[in-house]
Design a protein around this motif. Sequence first.
Motif, PDB file in Angstrom:
ATOM      1  N   VAL A 161       0.872  -1.175   0.000  1.00  0.00           N
ATOM      2  CA  VAL A 161       0.000   0.000   0.000  1.00  0.00           C
ATOM      3  C   VAL A 161       0.912   1.227   0.000  1.00  0.00           C
ATOM      4  N   LEU A 162       0.954   1.925  -1.127  1.00  0.00           N
ATOM      5  CA  LEU A 162       1.865   3.053  -1.312  1.00  0.00           C
ATOM      6  C   LEU A 162       1.065   4.341  -1.436  1.00  0.00           C
ATOM      7  N   GLN A 163       1.622   5.427  -0.884  1.00  0.00           N
ATOM      8  CA  GLN A 163       0.905   6.700  -0.901  1.00  0.00           C
ATOM      9  C   GLN A 163       1.123   7.460  -2.209  1.00  0.00           C
ATOM     10  N   ILE A 164       0.135   8.265  -2.563  1.00  0.00           N
ATOM     11  CA  ILE A 164       0.213   9.176  -3.709  1.00  0.00           C
ATOM     12  C   ILE A 164       0.268  10.594  -3.139  1.00  0.00           C
ATOM     13  N   ASN A 165       1.425  11.210  -3.228  1.00  0.00           N
ATOM     14  CA  ASN A 165       1.633  12.550  -2.659  1.00  0.00           C
ATOM     15  C   ASN A 165       2.474  13.382  -3.631  1.00  0.00           C
ATOM     16  N   PRO A 166       1.865  13.848  -4.728  1.00  0.00           N
ATOM     17  CA  PRO A 166       2.651  14.558  -5.755  1.00  0.00           C
ATOM     18  C   PRO A 166       3.140  15.918  -5.261  1.00  0.00           C
ATOM     19  N   PRO A 167       4.372  16.268  -5.541  1.00  0.00           N
ATOM     20  CA  PRO A 167       4.877  17.609  -5.170  1.00  0.00           C
ATOM     21  C   PRO A 167       4.259  18.677  -6.073  1.00  0.00           C
ATOM     22  N   ALA A 168       4.367  19.926  -5.619  1.00  0.00           N
ATOM     23  CA  ALA A 168       3.834  21.044  -6.407  1.00  0.00           C
ATOM     24  C   ALA A 168       4.535  21.123  -7.753  1.00  0.00           C
ATOM     25  N   GLY A 169       3.761  21.438  -8.790  1.00  0.00           N
ATOM     26  CA  GLY A 169       4.312  21.522 -10.135  1.00  0.00           C
ATOM     27  C   GLY A 169       4.209  20.234 -10.920  1.00  0.00           C
ATOM     28  N   THR A 170       3.761  19.139 -10.278  1.00  0.00           N
ATOM     29  CA  THR A 170       3.587  17.872 -10.993  1.00  0.00           C
ATOM     30  C   THR A 170       2.409  17.987 -11.955  1.00  0.00           C
ATOM     31  N   LYS A 171       2.573  17.441 -13.129  1.00  0.00           N
ATOM     32  CA  LYS A 171       1.488  17.475 -14.112  1.00  0.00           C
ATOM     33  C   LYS A 171       0.302  16.683 -13.588  1.00  0.00           C
ATOM     34  N   PHE A 172      -0.860  17.252 -13.742  1.00  0.00           N
ATOM     35  CA  PHE A 172      -2.074  16.611 -13.251  1.00  0.00           C
ATOM     36  C   PHE A 172      -2.314  15.287 -13.988  1.00  0.00           C
ATOM     37  N   ASP A 173      -2.518  14.216 -13.192  1.00  0.00           N
ATOM     38  CA  ASP A 173      -2.776  12.872 -13.740  1.00  0.00           C
ATOM     39  C   ASP A 173      -4.188  12.464 -13.323  1.00  0.00           C
ATOM     40  N   PRO A 174      -5.130  12.432 -14.256  1.00  0.00           N
ATOM     41  CA  PRO A 174      -6.514  12.090 -13.874  1.00  0.00           C
ATOM     42  C   PRO A 174      -6.668  10.676 -13.352  1.00  0.00           C
ATOM     43  N   HIS A 175      -5.687   9.801 -13.598  1.00  0.00           N
ATOM     44  CA  HIS A 175      -5.775   8.427 -13.111  1.00  0.00           C
ATOM     45  C   HIS A 175      -5.415   8.321 -11.626  1.00  0.00           C
ATOM     46  N   GLN A 176      -4.605   9.251 -11.116  1.00  0.00           N
ATOM     47  CA  GLN A 176      -4.174   9.193  -9.718  1.00  0.00           C
ATOM     48  C   GLN A 176      -4.569  10.425  -8.907  1.00  0.00           C
ATOM     49  N   ILE A 202      -2.614   0.226  -4.255  1.00  0.00           N
ATOM     50  CA  ILE A 202      -2.330  -1.165  -3.884  1.00  0.00           C
ATOM     51  C   ILE A 202      -1.646  -1.785  -5.090  1.00  0.00           C
ATOM     52  N   SER A 203      -0.342  -1.961  -4.974  1.00  0.00           N
ATOM     53  CA  SER A 203       0.491  -2.345  -6.126  1.00  0.00           C
ATOM     54  C   SER A 203       0.312  -1.287  -7.207  1.00  0.00           C
ATOM     55  N   ASP A 204      -0.315  -1.626  -8.348  1.00  0.00           N
ATOM     56  CA  ASP A 204      -0.508  -0.650  -9.422  1.00  0.00           C
ATOM     57  C   ASP A 204      -1.952  -0.156  -9.503  1.00  0.00           C
ATOM     58  N   ARG A 205      -2.801  -0.572  -8.607  1.00  0.00           N
ATOM     59  CA  ARG A 205      -4.209  -0.169  -8.636  1.00  0.00           C
ATOM     60  C   ARG A 205      -4.444   0.982  -7.661  1.00  0.00           C
ATOM     61  N   VAL A 206      -5.206   1.958  -8.111  1.00  0.00           N
ATOM     62  CA  VAL A 206      -5.499   3.122  -7.271  1.00  0.00           C
ATOM     63  C   VAL A 206      -6.545   2.744  -6.229  1.00  0.00           C
ATOM     64  N   LEU A 207      -6.142   2.834  -4.971  1.00  0.00           N
ATOM     65  CA  LEU A 207      -7.088   2.607  -3.888  1.00  0.00           C
ATOM     66  C   LEU A 207      -7.902   3.868  -3.607  1.00  0.00           C
ATOM     67  N   ARG A 208      -7.213   4.996  -3.619  1.00  0.00           N
ATOM     68  CA  ARG A 208      -7.871   6.296  -3.432  1.00  0.00           C
ATOM     69  C   ARG A 208      -7.043   7.356  -4.119  1.00  0.00           C
ATOM     70  N   PRO A 209      -7.646   8.176  -4.991  1.00  0.00           N
ATOM     71  CA  PRO A 209      -6.859   9.231  -5.662  1.00  0.00           C
ATOM     72  C   PRO A 209      -6.530  10.360  -4.692  1.00  0.00           C
ATOM     73  N   ALA A 210      -5.462  11.048  -4.982  1.00  0.00           N
ATOM     74  CA  ALA A 210      -5.070  12.211  -4.136  1.00  0.00           C
ATOM     75  C   ALA A 210      -5.938  13.406  -4.492  1.00  0.00           C
ATOM     76  N   LEU A 211      -6.424  14.094  -3.453  1.00  0.00           N
ATOM     77  CA  LEU A 211      -7.224  15.306  -3.662  1.00  0.00           C
ATOM     78  C   LEU A 211      -6.273  16.489  -3.783  1.00  0.00           C
ATOM     79  N   VAL A 212      -6.331  17.196  -4.916  1.00  0.00           N
ATOM     80  CA  VAL A 212      -5.361  18.263  -5.201  1.00  0.00           C
ATOM     81  C   VAL A 212      -6.083  19.492  -5.752  1.00  0.00           C
TER      82      VAL A 212
END
Length: 218
Positions: A161-176, A202-212
Amino acid sequence: MPRFFVSAACKNPLEPGESSPKWPQNPKKPSSDDIDMSSQDPNFETPTSMADAADMSAPAAAPDTVGDVAAQLAQAQAQLAEAQDGHLRAKAEAENVRRRAEEEVSKARKYAVESFADSMLPVKDSLEAAIAMPDAPLEKVLEGVHATLRQLSAALERNKVLQINPPAGTKFDPHQHQAISMVPAEQDANTVVAVLQKGYLISDRVLRPALVTVAAPK
């Protein structure tokens, strides 16, 4: 070959003006005296009785024909029994494999969270220990919270179970990423400005997208 006697009238050719001789209406059949087989085949033996004649005319039987057929039948029956036995063994083995596979699937479904649950137990122990000390100084409580958070993060990572925490300036990814709003920012449009809530994989599947929040076009 039979030997026939020819009349004298047939021996001389016809004279001019003569008519053809008339053959008798019922010619005489050659008798046994007129047929001499011994003159044609020196090895020919005259049968002395009707039984001898029948024995000479009957075809010779194939040697041990019944025995050969019985042996072939026994061999075919043995091969059939062997094939049936192999079929039953293969069928039983396939049934055992199917049963074992069903048991493994059932166990996997039943105990799928066993490893994850085992990783969560230390986190629960830490929380219970913190609750058992209501008069602990704030510094101690904060230290315990940080230690519990580290335990929880390690448990999640061990279970992929890995977190999705994109830094500022990351290109918006609608999948994550899930955009909450678009805000003016001194950065490229359609890039992440801030993370309001971390997402998880969870591995390569999105459990919950990051709210940005996303930078608006200028």
